[in-house]
Design a protein around this motif. Structure first.
Motif, mmCIF file in Angstrom:
data_model
loop_
_atom_site.group_PDB
_atom_site.id
_atom_site.type_symbol
_atom_site.label_atom_id
_atom_site.label_comp_id
_atom_site.label_asym_id
_atom_site.label_seq_id
_atom_site.Cartn_x
_atom_site.Cartn_y
_atom_site.Cartn_z
ATOM 1 N N GLN A 67 0.824 -1.205 0.000
ATOM 2 C CA GLN A 67 0.000 0.000 0.000
ATOM 3 C C GLN A 67 0.863 1.262 0.000
ATOM 4 O O GLN A 67 0.528 2.254 -0.665
ATOM 5 N N LEU A 68 1.968 1.215 0.709
ATOM 6 C CA LEU A 68 2.862 2.375 0.746
ATOM 7 C C LEU A 68 3.454 2.650 -0.629
ATOM 8 O O LEU A 68 3.563 3.811 -1.053
ATOM 9 N N ALA A 69 3.825 1.570 -1.344
ATOM 10 C CA ALA A 69 4.383 1.756 -2.690
ATOM 11 C C ALA A 69 3.353 2.357 -3.632
ATOM 12 O O ALA A 69 3.685 3.185 -4.495
ATOM 13 N N VAL A 70 2.079 1.962 -3.485
ATOM 14 C CA VAL A 70 1.027 2.512 -4.342
ATOM 15 C C VAL A 70 0.728 3.958 -3.956
ATOM 16 O O VAL A 70 0.577 4.833 -4.831
ATOM 17 N N GLY A 73 3.373 6.509 -5.005
ATOM 18 C CA GLY A 73 3.639 6.592 -6.434
ATOM 19 C C GLY A 73 4.928 5.931 -6.867
ATOM 20 O O GLY A 73 5.374 6.138 -8.005
ATOM 21 N N VAL A 74 5.548 5.138 -5.982
ATOM 22 C CA VAL A 74 6.758 4.406 -6.376
ATOM 23 C C VAL A 74 6.454 3.461 -7.531
ATOM 24 O O VAL A 74 7.247 3.304 -8.468
ATOM 25 N N ALA A 75 5.293 2.818 -7.471
ATOM 26 C CA ALA A 75 4.840 1.943 -8.554
ATOM 27 C C ALA A 75 3.591 2.565 -9.167
ATOM 28 O O ALA A 75 2.620 2.855 -8.449
ATOM 29 N N PRO A 76 3.571 2.790 -10.458
ATOM 30 C CA PRO A 76 2.388 3.395 -11.092
ATOM 31 C C PRO A 76 1.189 2.451 -11.013
ATOM 32 O O PRO A 76 1.343 1.226 -10.976
ATOM 33 N N LYS A 79 0.887 -0.582 -13.224
ATOM 34 C CA LYS A 79 1.850 -1.663 -13.009
ATOM 35 C C LYS A 79 1.595 -2.428 -11.713
ATOM 36 O O LYS A 79 1.874 -3.622 -11.624
ATOM 37 N N LEU A 80 1.078 -1.741 -10.723
ATOM 38 C CA LEU A 80 0.826 -2.366 -9.426
ATOM 39 C C LEU A 80 -0.496 -1.863 -8.880
ATOM 40 O O LEU A 80 -0.616 -0.699 -8.496
ATOM 41 N N PRO A 81 -1.531 -2.716 -8.845
ATOM 42 C CA PRO A 81 -2.822 -2.279 -8.305
ATOM 43 C C PRO A 81 -2.757 -2.165 -6.785
ATOM 44 O O PRO A 81 -1.890 -2.754 -6.143
#
Length: 305
Positions: A67-70, A73-76, A79-81
């Protein structure tokens, strides 16, 4: 001193004569006490804290990192739901009523294929382990088949058997049988020859020797082969379901994953991966871990219940 001498004389009188039945009974009792390992019953809360909390904490940490990566914005998003969108896909399948049908379609195929693989791989492993000529001929072939990716068998199985369940079971067998046979063969090869001599001295020859001597002695390696065989069965089935598509085959987890990919449904793709992983972990925890604990406890290698 008379009193001391009298006591020493009484103790010597009570000591069993070497070689007497009483002396042999004391020796056997001492050996039994050495062989027996007391099993301490661990309280339920302690077992839950040791076995449930660590994986639960790891799962929560993984979800939080996801959730932190989403969120950062680290992962668009393409690319990562987010975990919430994957949960929405899960909820949709649940409300649609197809979730358990999808899971059961794959689990049923995987379990049936695995049981047939056990029925074939067990006698094959016994024969390979006990017959030198067959071991020299088939041993390298089984090792090579075990290292061959299961997905390589899918095109051939489809050409042989068509887009049917038989093709999927063929892929499962070709992936699982070598692992089961190799695990049992390795276990039997490590059985001390003394065990076989003792078995022959009490009349255990032929298949009785295999059942009552070799199989119990090779059980830890055989169990490892079964565990690996299930992993190969599950992976082989997923490879077959990903490639083979037909209305007659129904929708299993592999086909659901491929349908989500074709629909560019990234949350559905992640949900399919999560469900495949969940089934694999559940079978390991509910089937193989209890069997492994029971085998270790029976050999005195596990002192906590």
């Amino acid at each position: 001193m008379p009193g001391v001498e009298a006591r020493h004389g009484a103790a010597a009188h009570r000591r069993p004569v070497p070689g007497s039945p009483e002396d042999l009974a004391d020796v056997e009792a001492g050996l039994d006490s050495l062989d027996s390992v007391p099993v301490r019953r661990t309280p339920l809360w302690s077992r839950l804290r040791r076995k449930v909390l660590p994986p639960l904490f790891a799962t929560v940490l993984a979800l939080a990192s996801w959730q932190l990566a989403v969120s950062t914005g680290v992962a668009p998003p393409d690319k990562l739901p987010s975990p919430a969108s994957v949960a929405d896909s899960f909820r949709y399948l649940w409300l649609q009523g197809s979730l358990f049908e999808i899971i059961w379609t794959s689990v049923r195929r995987g379990l049936l294929g695995f049981l047939v693989a056990v029925a074939i791989g067990t006698p094959l492993g016994l024969i390979v382990a006990r017959v030198a000529l067959i071991r020299a001929a088939l041993g390298p072939v089984l090792s090579g088949l075990q290292s061959l990716p299961s997905v390589a068998w899918v095109p051939a199985a489809v050409l042989w058997l068509g887009l049917t369940s038989s093709a999927m079971y063929a892929v499962i067998l070709l992936g699982a049988v070598p692992s089961i046979a190799n695990g049992l063969t390795a276990g039997i090869r490590h059985v001390p020859p003394l065990h076989l001599k003792v078995g022959r001295s009490i009349g255990a020859t032929g298949w009785r020797s295999a059942w009552h001597v070799l199989m119990p002695a090779a059980l830890p390696s055989y169990l490892s082969g079964l565990k690996q065989g299930w992993a190969f069965s599950w992976r082989s089935l997923m490879a077959a379901e990903l490639i083979a598509s037909s209305p007659d085959l129904g929708v299993g987890l592999g086909r659901y994953l491929e349908n989500a990919r074709e629909s560019i449904d990234l949350p559905g793709v992640f949900l399919g991966i999560a469900l495949i992983l969940l089934v694999g972990v559940a079978v390991d925890l509910l089937v193989f871990c209890p069997l492994e604990r029971r085998v270790l406890r029976s050999r005195g290698l596990l002192t906590e219940g």
